[in-house]
Design a protein around this motif. Structure first.
Motif, PDB file in Angstrom:
ATOM      1  N   LEU A 225      -9.194   2.482  -6.228  1.00 29.94           N
ATOM      2  CA  LEU A 225      -9.002   2.572  -4.661  1.00 29.94           C
ATOM      3  C   LEU A 225      -9.783   2.161  -4.224  1.00 29.94           C
ATOM      4  O   LEU A 225     -10.228   1.159  -2.944  1.00 29.94           O
ATOM      5  CB  LEU A 225      -8.095   3.810  -4.025  1.00 29.94           C
ATOM      6  CG  LEU A 225      -6.625   3.656  -4.634  1.00 29.94           C
ATOM      7  CD1 LEU A 225      -5.740   5.007  -4.821  1.00 29.94           C
ATOM      8  CD2 LEU A 225      -5.710   2.877  -4.744  1.00 29.94           C
ATOM      9  N   THR A 226     -10.988   2.910  -3.971  1.00 31.51           N
ATOM     10  CA  THR A 226     -12.747   3.192  -3.010  1.00 31.51           C
ATOM     11  C   THR A 226     -13.321   1.264  -3.398  1.00 31.51           C
ATOM     12  O   THR A 226     -13.309   1.344  -2.523  1.00 31.51           O
ATOM     13  CB  THR A 226     -13.161   3.999  -3.728  1.00 31.51           C
ATOM     14  OG1 THR A 226     -12.669   5.395  -3.626  1.00 31.51           O
ATOM     15  CG2 THR A 226     -13.922   3.204  -2.886  1.00 31.51           C
ATOM     16  N   TYR A 227     -13.127   1.115  -4.548  1.00 37.56           N
ATOM     17  CA  TYR A 227     -13.459  -0.055  -5.606  1.00 37.56           C
ATOM     18  C   TYR A 227     -12.792  -1.325  -3.982  1.00 37.56           C
ATOM     19  O   TYR A 227     -13.276  -2.913  -3.762  1.00 37.56           O
ATOM     20  CB  TYR A 227     -14.109  -0.244  -6.614  1.00 37.56           C
ATOM     21  CG  TYR A 227     -13.997  -1.597  -6.753  1.00 37.56           C
ATOM     22  CD1 TYR A 227     -16.035  -1.348  -7.230  1.00 37.56           C
ATOM     23  CD2 TYR A 227     -13.720  -2.593  -7.018  1.00 37.56           C
ATOM     24  CE1 TYR A 227     -16.484  -2.850  -6.782  1.00 37.56           C
ATOM     25  CE2 TYR A 227     -14.171  -4.179  -7.143  1.00 37.56           C
ATOM     26  CZ  TYR A 227     -15.786  -4.096  -7.078  1.00 37.56           C
ATOM     27  OH  TYR A 227     -15.957  -5.319  -7.563  1.00 37.56           O
ATOM     28  N   MET A 245      -4.863   3.912   1.673  1.00 41.58           N
ATOM     29  CA  MET A 245      -5.794   5.064   2.883  1.00 41.58           C
ATOM     30  C   MET A 245      -4.105   6.163   1.985  1.00 41.58           C
ATOM     31  O   MET A 245      -4.894   7.326   1.564  1.00 41.58           O
ATOM     32  CB  MET A 245      -5.473   5.540   3.646  1.00 41.58           C
ATOM     33  CG  MET A 245      -6.691   4.046   4.442  1.00 41.58           C
ATOM     34  SD  MET A 245      -8.487   4.579   3.413  1.00 41.58           S
ATOM     35  CE  MET A 245      -8.062   6.113   4.930  1.00 41.58           C
ATOM     36  N   ARG A 246      -3.250   5.914   1.902  1.00 41.04           N
ATOM     37  CA  ARG A 246      -1.542   7.139   2.178  1.00 41.04           C
ATOM     38  C   ARG A 246      -2.806   6.945   0.166  1.00 41.04           C
ATOM     39  O   ARG A 246      -2.471   8.343  -0.525  1.00 41.04           O
ATOM     40  CB  ARG A 246      -0.921   5.991   1.523  1.00 41.04           C
ATOM     41  CG  ARG A 246      -0.112   6.369   2.797  1.00 41.04           C
ATOM     42  CD  ARG A 246       1.504   6.345   3.613  1.00 41.04           C
ATOM     43  NE  ARG A 246       1.841   4.540   2.509  1.00 41.04           N
ATOM     44  CZ  ARG A 246       1.460   3.845   4.040  1.00 41.04           C
ATOM     45  NH1 ARG A 246       1.234   3.982   4.849  1.00 41.04           N
ATOM     46  NH2 ARG A 246       2.602   2.690   3.598  1.00 41.04           N
ATOM     47  N   PHE A 247      -2.567   6.750  -1.181  1.00 41.55           N
ATOM     48  CA  PHE A 247      -3.068   6.402  -2.019  1.00 41.55           C
ATOM     49  C   PHE A 247      -4.125   6.671  -2.628  1.00 41.55           C
ATOM     50  O   PHE A 247      -4.139   8.458  -3.238  1.00 41.55           O
ATOM     51  CB  PHE A 247      -2.837   5.313  -3.052  1.00 41.55           C
ATOM     52  CG  PHE A 247      -1.880   4.296  -3.152  1.00 41.55           C
ATOM     53  CD1 PHE A 247      -0.594   4.407  -3.293  1.00 41.55           C
ATOM     54  CD2 PHE A 247      -1.986   3.036  -3.436  1.00 41.55           C
ATOM     55  CE1 PHE A 247       0.556   4.218  -4.162  1.00 41.55           C
ATOM     56  CE2 PHE A 247      -0.684   2.345  -3.582  1.00 41.55           C
ATOM     57  CZ  PHE A 247       0.126   2.901  -3.653  1.00 41.55           C
ATOM     58  N   ILE A 248      -5.220   6.767  -1.545  1.00 45.73           N
ATOM     59  CA  ILE A 248      -6.701   7.800  -2.234  1.00 45.73           C
ATOM     60  C   ILE A 248      -5.936   9.270  -1.393  1.00 45.73           C
ATOM     61  O   ILE A 248      -6.660  10.380  -1.768  1.00 45.73           O
ATOM     62  CB  ILE A 248      -7.303   7.246  -0.475  1.00 45.73           C
ATOM     63  CG1 ILE A 248      -8.021   5.796  -1.146  1.00 45.73           C
ATOM     64  CG2 ILE A 248      -8.660   8.393  -0.781  1.00 45.73           C
ATOM     65  CD1 ILE A 248      -9.048   5.116  -0.594  1.00 45.73           C
ATOM     66  N   GLU A 249      -5.243  10.040  -0.802  1.00 46.20           N
ATOM     67  CA  GLU A 249      -4.678  10.904  -0.075  1.00 46.20           C
ATOM     68  C   GLU A 249      -4.256  11.963  -0.719  1.00 46.20           C
ATOM     69  O   GLU A 249      -4.150  12.789  -1.132  1.00 46.20           O
ATOM     70  CB  GLU A 249      -4.084  10.730   1.646  1.00 46.20           C
ATOM     71  CG  GLU A 249      -3.780  12.129   2.173  1.00 46.20           C
ATOM     72  CD  GLU A 249      -3.225  11.818   3.478  1.00 46.20           C
ATOM     73  OE1 GLU A 249      -2.470  13.221   4.168  1.00 46.20           O
ATOM     74  OE2 GLU A 249      -2.235  10.586   4.038  1.00 46.20           O
TER      75      GLU A 249
END
Length: 271
Positions: A225-227, A245-249
């Motif tokens: 996700l960051t990539y 951002m929701r997935f990262i959270e």
């Protein structure tokens, strides 16, 4: 283990038994030396009485006879009374003391002849009879001393055997009621520690598994996700960015839960 009062009591009893055995052995050795010394001196008394007669017979040599008589007289009365000038122990048996008391007349009988200017054949005959009576009674004294020594020796041997039996019984009781419970207690402690080690090892394995499996998934997802967010930002719409951002959270929460569980297991393992 060494702080256990029963163990300390058992050790003290064992030491006391050893000391009692040693005390009895030393007492026996002392008594044996004393009795042997008495018997040796009594035997020497017989020899001295014969030598006195011999010296008086040989040229009526009173100087040698007087020296022998002094030894004979001193030893005889040392039997009956304490005498610091000799190392002869006092006789304690009443029968022997009584017999030695009667022998005093034979010992004192010789003294007047040692001061006489001339000793006749009749005097010598009287002296020989006196010494013969002394020898006969002294044989009885020596025999009584030997019997008393043997009797005391048997009593001490019996006492040593009884003490040895008592020692064995006490040691067996100590093993049964003191040392065995202590050993069993130590075995239970070892078993408990072993169980704790096994449980700790299981928890450590669980932590290692979680690190190798559970942590890998959220970390991989966060990395992807960051990539995507950093390298494909121009191609993403605002809605896509919000979704990422929701997935990262979500993945961060998952990773936080795993780390928290790992810390809990680690703390439990240390306790």
């Amino acid at each position: 283990m060494f702080g256990d009062k029963s163990f300390v009591r058992g050790a003290i009893i064992t030491v006391l038994l050893i000391l009692a055995n040693q005390a009895l052995i030393q007492f026996w050795l002392y008594q044996k030396r004393q009795d042997s010394h008495l018997i040796n001196v009594a035997g020497r008394q017989r020899m001295l009485s014969q030598r006195i007669s011999l010296e008086l017979h040989k040229d009526k040599n009173q100087s040698a006879a007087k020296a022998l008589y002094d030894q004979w007289h001193t030893a005889h009365y040392a039997f009956l009374n304490a005498n610091d000038s000799t190392d002869i122990p006092v006789v304690e048996d009443q029968e022997v003391l009584s017999l030695l008391g009667t022998l005093s007349t034979h010992v004192d009988f010789i003294k007047p002849f040692l001061g006489a200017e001339n000793i006749t054949e009749a005097d010598l005959s009287t002296i020989y009879q006196n010494q013969a009576a002394f020898l006969e009674n002294m044989e009885v004294v020596v025999d009584l001393l030997e019997k008393n020594s043997e009797y005391k020796l048997n009593l001490i041997i019996i006492g040593e055997i009884l003490l040895a039996i008592l020692s064995v019984i006490i040691l067996l009781l100590e093993i049964r009621y003191i040392y065995r419970p202590v050993v069993e207690k130590q075995a239970d402690l070892v078993k408990s520690y072993k169980s704790k080690i096994v449980d700790q090892e299981r928890k450590l394995n669980q932590i290692a598994w979680e690190h190798s499996h559970l942590v890998r998934s959220p970390v991989a997802n966060l990395s992807g996700l960051t990539y995507m967010f950093m390298h494909d930002a121009e191609k993403l719409s605002e809605d896509d960015k919000k979704q990422i951002m929701r997935f990262i959270e979500v993945e961060t929460d998952r990773l936080n839960e795993i780390v928290g569980e790992t810390v809990r297991l680690a703390n439990a393992s240390q306790n």
